[in-house]
Structure formats: C-alpha cells, structure tokens
Design an enzyme around this catalytic site. Sequence first.
Site, PDB file in Angstrom:
ATOM      1  N   HIS A 155      -8.372   1.539  -4.182  1.00  0.00           N
ATOM      2  CA  HIS A 155      -9.239   1.383  -2.921  1.00  0.00           C
ATOM      3  C   HIS A 155      -9.728   2.498  -2.686  1.00  0.00           C
ATOM      4  CE1 HIS A 155      -9.537   0.130   1.758  1.00  0.00           C
ATOM      5  NE2 HIS A 155     -10.785   0.156   0.899  1.00  0.00           N
ATOM      6  N   HIS A 207      -1.304  -1.108  -4.176  1.00  0.00           N
ATOM      7  CA  HIS A 207      -2.408  -0.644  -3.694  1.00  0.00           C
ATOM      8  C   HIS A 207      -2.541   0.876  -3.498  1.00  0.00           C
ATOM      9  CE1 HIS A 207      -6.193  -1.521  -1.146  1.00  0.00           C
ATOM     10  NE2 HIS A 207      -5.678  -0.736  -0.465  1.00  0.00           N
ATOM     11  N   MET A 263      -8.974   8.313  -0.311  1.00  0.00           N
ATOM     12  CA  MET A 263      -9.830   8.756   0.821  1.00  0.00           C
ATOM     13  C   MET A 263     -10.165  10.259   0.466  1.00  0.00           C
ATOM     14  SD  MET A 263      -7.458   7.279   3.953  1.00  0.00           S
ATOM     15  CE  MET A 263      -6.494   5.728   4.031  1.00  0.00           C
ATOM     16  N   ASP A 299      -4.732   3.991  -2.028  1.00  0.00           N
ATOM     17  CA  ASP A 299      -5.891   4.212  -1.313  1.00  0.00           C
ATOM     18  C   ASP A 299      -6.161   5.609  -1.415  1.00  0.00           C
ATOM     19  OD1 ASP A 299      -6.106   1.897   0.798  1.00  0.00           O
ATOM     20  OD2 ASP A 299      -3.892   2.482   1.025  1.00  0.00           O
ATOM     21  N   MET A 301     -11.984  -5.522   5.278  1.00  0.00           N
ATOM     22  CA  MET A 301     -11.045  -4.734   5.855  1.00  0.00           C
ATOM     23  C   MET A 301     -10.660  -5.403   7.241  1.00  0.00           C
ATOM     24  SD  MET A 301     -10.015  -2.366   3.967  1.00  0.00           S
ATOM     25  CE  MET A 301      -9.193  -1.236   5.470  1.00  0.00           C
ATOM     26  N   SER A 338       0.857  -1.142  -0.029  1.00  0.00           N
ATOM     27  CA  SER A 338      -0.116   0.116   0.075  1.00  0.00           C
ATOM     28  C   SER A 338       0.881   1.316  -0.145  1.00  0.00           C
ATOM     29  CB  SER A 338      -1.111   0.035   1.026  1.00  0.00           C
ATOM     30  OG  SER A 338      -1.595   1.201   1.374  1.00  0.00           O
ATOM     31  N   MET A 342     -12.115   4.868  -0.736  1.00  0.00           N
ATOM     32  CA  MET A 342     -12.806   5.065   0.766  1.00  0.00           C
ATOM     33  C   MET A 342     -13.362   6.411   0.624  1.00  0.00           C
ATOM     34  SD  MET A 342      -9.587   3.630   3.084  1.00  0.00           S
ATOM     35  CE  MET A 342      -8.693   3.494   1.445  1.00  0.00           C
ATOM     36  N   ASP A 395      -6.981  -6.080   3.977  1.00  0.00           N
ATOM     37  CA  ASP A 395      -6.298  -4.896   4.215  1.00  0.00           C
ATOM     38  C   ASP A 395      -6.305  -4.407   5.476  1.00  0.00           C
ATOM     39  OD1 ASP A 395      -5.018  -2.173   3.767  1.00  0.00           O
ATOM     40  OD2 ASP A 395      -6.972  -1.484   2.384  1.00  0.00           O
TER      41      ASP A 395
HETATM   42  C1  DX5 Z   1      -6.237   1.861   5.609  1.00  0.00           C
HETATM   43  C2  DX5 Z   1      -5.858   1.425   4.021  1.00  0.00           C
HETATM   44  C3  DX5 Z   1      -4.661   0.781   4.021  1.00  0.00           C
HETATM   45  C4  DX5 Z   1      -3.537   0.942   4.638  1.00  0.00           C
HETATM   46  C5  DX5 Z   1      -3.085  -0.348   5.387  1.00  0.00           C
HETATM   47  O1  DX5 Z   1      -7.630   2.321   5.508  1.00  0.00           O
HETATM   48  O2  DX5 Z   1      -7.010   0.840   3.321  1.00  0.00           O
HETATM   49  O3  DX5 Z   1      -4.428   0.180   2.640  1.00  0.00           O
HETATM   50  O4  DX5 Z   1      -2.626   1.473   3.820  1.00  0.00           O
HETATM   51  O5  DX5 Z   1      -2.081  -0.072   6.213  1.00  0.00           O
HETATM   52  P1  DX5 Z   1      -1.056  -0.950   7.139  1.00  0.00           P
HETATM   53  O6  DX5 Z   1      -0.649  -2.166   6.167  1.00  0.00           O
HETATM   54  O7  DX5 Z   1      -0.046  -0.272   7.813  1.00  0.00           O
HETATM   55  O8  DX5 Z   1      -2.249  -1.595   8.174  1.00  0.00           O
HETATM   56 ZN    ZN Z   2      -6.479   0.014   1.437  1.00  0.00          ZN
END
Ligand code: DX5
Ligand code: ZN
Length: 219
Positions: free
Chosen positions: A63, A30, A34, A32, A134, A7, A65, A172
């Site tokens: 991903h 990956h 947000m 993210d 998750m 990620s 969010m 994740d």
């Molecule tokens: C959190 C993200 C993850 C995050 C995971 O909401 O969706 O992808 O990067 O990070 P680690 O592996 O550090 O838990």
């Molecule tokens: Zn993620």
Amino acid sequence: MVRIMPSLLAADFANLQSAIESVPGADGLHVDVMDNHFVPNLTLGLPVLESIRAATPMMLDVHLMITDPDRWAPAFAEAGAESVTFHVEAAAAPVRLARELRARGARASMALKPATPIEPYADLLPELDMVLIMTVEPGFGGQKFLDLCLPKIERTRALLDRVGGDVWLQVDGGVSVETVERCAAAGVDSFVAGSSVFGADDPDVMVTELRRLALAASA
Ligand code: DX5
Ligand code: ZN
C-alpha cells in the site's frame, strides 16, 4: 471469498520475521509504504520490501501512501509484490500506472481516501484488480473506523458488480471484530487489519476470527 491481510505497520519493525511467522493463516501481508509527504508519517521503502520478499512466500499487498506513485510504484512490482496499491489522489496517470503494474506481473490496485468519491473513477475499474476504500485517514494505525465510508463501499460494490470480473474490494483502517461484519455486509472481500491482529494475544487466532465473522456477514 474473504481475504484477511494483517498490516505489518502494527508489528515490531525490529522483528518482522517473527511477526510474519505469527500469522500463517493470513491470506497475505499488507505492507504500508509512507513517504512523509503524501501522509505525515514515514515507514519503509523498497529495500525493506525486498527483505520481506526474501523472508516469506506469502502474498505481499503493498500500500503506497506516497506522492508520485507513477515514478515509484513499478519498482515494487518488480521486487515481487503480488499486489501494488497506489492512491488515486497522488497518481498523475492512473490508467497508465495500472497498466505498468500489470505488465510487471502485479495486481494493480487503486486506493481512495475517505473523502474521495468513487464515481469519477467508474470507467477505470476494468483496468484494476482491486479497489481499496480507506476507512481512516491514511498515515497511522490504531485509528477509529469511519462509518461514513460504508455508503461509498456499497456504491463501489455495485459498480464492481456491474463491471464483472474479479476485482477485489478492500478496506483498511480500524478493521476489528467490532467493524468487520459491517464491511463484509457492504460487499468487502479483502480486509486489512493492523492493531487488531498484532495487538491480539494470538494474532493467527484473530485472523481466523475476523475471517469467520466476515464470512458469516457476507453470506
Ligand atoms: C494506515 C495504514 C493501515 C494501518 C491500519 O494508513 O494504511 O494499513 O496499518 O491499521 P489499523 O488496522 O490499526 O487501523
Ligand atoms: Zn494500509
């Protein structure tokens, strides 16, 4: 088949290119997204995804969010992400959205927060290419893995086996050498790992180690 997807949330956002180049052995990256509405954190959007796309041929696993993925997700598929994950808690019409993603050439993936059950969505599984369970509350990297998600992972694996086909099962959040085997034993084949990979001395060695542990535990 085991897939390890670092990620980029845990990478240096001012040096994404070198972060990408530090994990040549990964199966995908990956990303993210947000929006500070669906989760209390803000990361990056379409312009940055487009730059990442231009910087690497690696598989991009986006991903989302965000609230209103029905409106925003298809553009990420059009930008060249091989996989686009929306949260079912945010989607108004998940079947329509999954079909729109597939029509744009992306794998369609549905994510569930820790408290969201899989059972109400069992009939949707043939519309999907991946389910993301998750294992932390979404929003931040570096959180502790939630063991309470393991029974749901097992139930999702059983549902997917019944459906057949090649629907990936991803986790994740808090995935590390401490937790990857539990997930693999429960039926996970796709592992997102942020802080454990980019916090390692050699991120690519950690990718290899996570894959080795997952393969051994799933055999
Ligand atoms: C959190 C993200 C993850 C995050 C995971 O909401 O969706 O992808 O990067 O990070 P680690 O592996 O550090 O838990
Ligand atoms: Zn993620």
